[in-house]
Scaffold this motif. Structure first.
Motif, mmCIF file in Angstrom:
data_model
loop_
_atom_site.group_PDB
_atom_site.id
_atom_site.type_symbol
_atom_site.label_atom_id
_atom_site.label_comp_id
_atom_site.label_asym_id
_atom_site.label_seq_id
_atom_site.Cartn_x
_atom_site.Cartn_y
_atom_site.Cartn_z
ATOM 1 N N ASN A 135 0.843 -1.194 0.000
ATOM 2 C CA ASN A 135 0.000 0.000 0.000
ATOM 3 C C ASN A 135 0.881 1.249 0.000
ATOM 4 O O ASN A 135 2.088 1.180 0.256
ATOM 5 C CB ASN A 135 -0.963 -0.009 1.190
ATOM 6 C CG ASN A 135 -0.233 -0.102 2.523
ATOM 7 O OD1 ASN A 135 0.517 0.796 2.899
ATOM 8 N ND2 ASN A 135 -0.414 -1.212 3.231
ATOM 9 N N ARG A 136 0.272 2.398 -0.250
ATOM 10 C CA ARG A 136 1.064 3.623 -0.414
ATOM 11 C C ARG A 136 1.796 4.006 0.869
ATOM 12 O O ARG A 136 2.938 4.499 0.818
ATOM 13 C CB ARG A 136 0.168 4.768 -0.894
ATOM 14 C CG ARG A 136 0.888 6.099 -1.174
ATOM 15 C CD ARG A 136 2.195 5.926 -1.933
ATOM 16 N NE ARG A 136 2.053 5.308 -3.221
ATOM 17 C CZ ARG A 136 1.972 5.989 -4.368
ATOM 18 N NH1 ARG A 136 2.038 7.299 -4.367
ATOM 19 N NH2 ARG A 136 1.862 5.344 -5.508
ATOM 20 N N THR A 137 1.194 3.768 2.024
ATOM 21 C CA THR A 137 1.867 4.087 3.283
ATOM 22 C C THR A 137 3.150 3.279 3.426
ATOM 23 O O THR A 137 4.207 3.818 3.804
ATOM 24 C CB THR A 137 0.938 3.801 4.482
ATOM 25 O OG1 THR A 137 -0.238 4.599 4.353
ATOM 26 C CG2 THR A 137 1.636 4.117 5.799
ATOM 27 N N ARG A 138 3.061 1.972 3.130
ATOM 28 C CA ARG A 138 4.250 1.128 3.243
ATOM 29 C C ARG A 138 5.295 1.518 2.196
ATOM 30 O O ARG A 138 6.502 1.500 2.476
ATOM 31 C CB ARG A 138 3.871 -0.344 3.105
ATOM 32 C CG ARG A 138 5.047 -1.289 3.303
ATOM 33 C CD ARG A 138 4.631 -2.731 3.510
ATOM 34 N NE ARG A 138 4.159 -2.958 4.867
ATOM 35 C CZ ARG A 138 2.907 -3.277 5.184
ATOM 36 N NH1 ARG A 138 2.000 -3.397 4.240
ATOM 37 N NH2 ARG A 138 2.555 -3.487 6.431
ATOM 38 N N CYS A 139 4.856 1.888 0.995
ATOM 39 C CA CYS A 139 5.800 2.327 -0.041
ATOM 40 C C CYS A 139 6.553 3.573 0.401
ATOM 41 O O CYS A 139 7.772 3.687 0.216
ATOM 42 C CB CYS A 139 5.058 2.602 -1.351
ATOM 43 S SG CYS A 139 4.435 1.120 -2.170
ATOM 44 N N ASN A 140 5.817 4.526 1.004
ATOM 45 C CA ASN A 140 6.464 5.742 1.511
ATOM 46 C C ASN A 140 7.462 5.427 2.616
ATOM 47 O O ASN A 140 8.553 6.020 2.685
ATOM 48 C CB ASN A 140 5.412 6.721 2.034
ATOM 49 C CG ASN A 140 4.586 7.342 0.919
ATOM 50 O OD1 ASN A 140 5.040 7.448 -0.217
ATOM 51 N ND2 ASN A 140 3.363 7.739 1.228
ATOM 52 N N LEU A 141 7.100 4.491 3.488
ATOM 53 C CA LEU A 141 8.005 4.095 4.568
ATOM 54 C C LEU A 141 9.270 3.439 4.019
ATOM 55 O O LEU A 141 10.383 3.694 4.515
ATOM 56 C CB LEU A 141 7.289 3.140 5.530
ATOM 57 C CG LEU A 141 6.246 3.759 6.456
ATOM 58 C CD1 LEU A 141 5.509 2.668 7.235
ATOM 59 C CD2 LEU A 141 6.897 4.748 7.428
ATOM 60 N N LEU A 142 9.115 2.608 2.995
ATOM 61 C CA LEU A 142 10.273 1.939 2.396
ATOM 62 C C LEU A 142 11.220 2.947 1.746
ATOM 63 O O LEU A 142 12.451 2.854 1.897
ATOM 64 C CB LEU A 142 9.806 0.906 1.371
ATOM 65 C CG LEU A 142 9.150 -0.359 1.931
ATOM 66 C CD1 LEU A 142 8.528 -1.189 0.812
ATOM 67 C CD2 LEU A 142 10.174 -1.199 2.703
#
Length: 309
Positions: A135-142
């Motif tokens: 999801n976009r939140t996890r992509c941003n965190l990565l």
């Protein structure tokens, strides 16, 4: 502990001593640098101005394109301009800044390539949970973790370079400032510093390469159960990524995962991870990618048509 130095600049010995070779290299690498800038900017804009930006794979690719530009620009403009001058000097401050930027953006590129491999692993091995996991939140965190990892890697590198005493001579046998060539001109025993550099740069490159290799072994193992069409599409995407990984990681591992010394071949190997790999990234990721080619046609060709009408 304060660093001791009595020099204010370093002399870069450059890529070649022959004036004709330097002139040829000037035009060659100027072309490469302009191609790199255009290719990565087109890729970046095409993704951000289309629906592809909402897909994790292309979201990471846009970050890779921006990092490629920053990474290469920390070395290449200085390298190209030095090909036209006899004395290739760089101030002490600019040299330390170059050490920081090349390791900062270089390590971010390593981490983003690893994230992209993880993205492909999830897409192929866990397709039903792909949008939940990526999801976009996890992509941003990565991506944030990749930038944080770059800082964690690069600050110790530049700190070690700053703490070394430089008493002369001040000639660096390379075309940019890096930690191994600086160890040769430091007027102290650099054994411990060299071991720390290998532990830092070498281990990051080797561990991430092993992670990448394992992820693709798992992907290939999973593809046995896919249809022929599914295998073809997956291998096409993964093949592009593997090509980029080999172009970048092979010379990096050879350069940093070895005893802290320098060889004449280091200059040629450095061209692969500072110029050649970033230049080919847009071509590798777009030539066999229908979605990217369609997005580029829609944005650039239609935009040009609308201006003409």
């Amino acid at each position: 502990m304060k660093s001791q130095r009595n020099i204010s600049e370093f002399i870069l010995l450059g890529f070649s001593y022959d004036s004709n070779t330097q002139l040829f290299c000037f035009f060659l690498f100027l072309f490469c640098y302009v191609s790199l800038l255009v290719g990565n900017l087109v890729t970046f804009v095409s993704i951000h101005c289309s629906s592809l930006f909402h897909q994790p794979m292309y979201y990471f690719l846009s970050h890779l394109s921006s990092v490629d530009i920053c990474y290469t620009s920390s070395v290449t403009p200085k390298f190209i301009s030095d090909l036209l001058v006899e004395k290739k000097s760089i101030s002490y401050g600019d040299c330390m800044l170059q050490v920081f930027t090349i390791h900062f953006f270089g390590s971010i590129e390593v981490f983003i390539l690893t994230i992209m491999a993880f993205d492909r692993y999830v897409a192929i091995c866990k397709p039903l949970h792909y949008m939940v996991i990526m999801n976009r939140t996890r992509c941003n965190l990565l991506v944030s973790a990749a930038w944080a990892g770059g800082a964690v890697h690069s600050f110790p590198q530049v700190f070690m370079a700053i703490m070394l005493p430089y008493c002369g001579p001040n000639e660096i046998d390379h075309y940019f400032c890096d930690i191994f060539p600086l160890l040769k001109v430091a007027c102290t025993d650099t054994y411990i510093t060299g071991v720390l550099v290998v532990a830092n740069s070498g281990m990051i490159a080797s561990v991430t390469f092993v992670v990448l290799a394992v992820s693709y072994v798992l992907i290939l193992f999973t593809l046995r159960n896919h249809s022929a069409e599914g295998r073809r599409k997956a291998l096409s995407t993964c093949g592009s990524h593997i090509t980029v990984v080999v172009l970048f990681f092979a010379p990096v591992i050879f350069t940093y995962l070895r005893p802290p010394t320098t060889y004449p071949e280091d200059k040629i190997l450095a061209l692969f991870y500072t110029i050649i790999a970033p230049m080919f990234n847009p071509l590798i990721y777009t030539l066999r990618n229908t979605e990217m080619k369609n997005a580029m046609k829609k944005i650039w060709c239609q935009g040009s048509f609308q201006r003409n009408t």
